[in-house]
Design a protein around this motif. Structure first.
Motif, short mmCIF file in Angstrom:
data_model
loop_
_atom_site.label_atom_id
_atom_site.label_comp_id
_atom_site.label_asym_id
_atom_site.label_seq_id
_atom_site.Cartn_x
_atom_site.Cartn_y
_atom_site.Cartn_z
N CYS A 19 -0.54 -13.67 48.75
CA CYS A 19 -1.64 -12.99 48.38
C CYS A 19 -2.88 -13.45 49.05
O CYS A 19 -3.95 -12.73 49.32
CB CYS A 19 -2.39 -12.74 46.66
SG CYS A 19 -3.38 -11.97 46.16
N CYS A 62 -5.07 -13.91 41.14
CA CYS A 62 -4.11 -13.49 40.41
C CYS A 62 -3.27 -14.18 40.14
O CYS A 62 -3.00 -15.35 40.70
CB CYS A 62 -3.90 -12.29 41.58
SG CYS A 62 -2.51 -12.75 42.43
N ASP A 110 -0.48 -15.89 42.77
CA ASP A 110 -1.17 -16.73 43.64
C ASP A 110 -2.06 -18.28 42.99
O ASP A 110 -1.86 -19.28 43.66
CB ASP A 110 -2.12 -16.93 44.37
CG ASP A 110 -1.29 -16.15 46.11
OD1 ASP A 110 -0.61 -16.28 45.72
OD2 ASP A 110 -2.26 -16.24 46.62
N CYS A 146 -5.44 -15.10 47.48
CA CYS A 146 -6.97 -14.43 46.51
C CYS A 146 -6.74 -16.53 46.42
O CYS A 146 -8.36 -17.13 45.57
CB CYS A 146 -6.77 -14.00 45.29
SG CYS A 146 -5.36 -14.56 44.10
ZN LIG Z 1 -3.86 -12.97 44.86
#
Ligand SMILES: [Zn+2]
Length: 127
Positions: free
Chosen positions: A45, A34, A37, A47
Motif C-alpha cells: 500500500c 491502513c 501496512d 501508506c
Molecule cells: Zn495502506
C-alpha cells in the motif's frame, strides 16, 4: 514562524521502496495508516512510509523539516482546507497540526525525515 514538514525529493532511492509523487516544497501531513501496512512499512500500500501532500493529494516517502513564515493558525487552516477538499472530516485539524508540530519540534531545519509506521526519523541532514 513554525517548523513544518514539506515534500522533498532529497534522498529518494536510499530505500528501494521509496516513491515521490508530491510537488517539492508542498506541505505534507501523515495520514492514518491502513491495517495492511502497519506491520510492514515497505508493504504494497505504501501508506505506512508515506507523507501526504496537502495540495497535490499525492504522497512521498521523504519530507524535509522547514521553518516557514506561517503561524499555527495558518498551519491548522492549511490542513483543514486540504482535508475539506478531499472530503474528510476536518474536526481534528487543530489536533493534527499540533501533533505534527510537536513531532518535529526537536529536529533541525533542513533535516530529511522518513516515516516508518509509528516512527518518523531523520534520514539525512541536508548539505
Ligand atoms: Zn495502506
Amino acid at each position: 514562524m513554525v517548523k513544518v514538514l514539506v515534500a522533498t525529493s532529497q534522498t529518494q532511492g536510499v530505500r528501494a521502496s521509496d516513491y515521490h509523487w508530491c510537488v517539492d516544497g508542498e506541505l505534507v501531513w501523515i495520514a492514518p495508516i491502513c491495517g495492511k501496512d502497519w506491520e510492514d512499512p515497505d508493504g504494497g500500500c505504501g501508506c505506512a512510509r508515506g507523507f501526504a501532500g496537502l495540495n497535490s493529494h499525492r504522497a512521498t516517502t521523504t519530507a524535509m523539516v522547514r521553518t516557514l513564515a506561517l503561524d499555527r493558525d495558518d498551519y491548522v487552516e492549511a490542513i483543514r482546507s486540504s482535508l475539506d477538499s478531499q472530503g474528510y472530516d476536518t474536526m481534528l485539524s487543530p489536533e493534527i497540526a499540533d501533533a505534527l508540530l510537536e513531532l518535529i519540534s526537536d529536529l533541525p531545519d533542513g533535516a530529511v525525515v522518513e516515516h516508518r509506521a509509528e516512527y518518523v526519523q531523520v534520514r539525512e541532514r541536508a548539505p
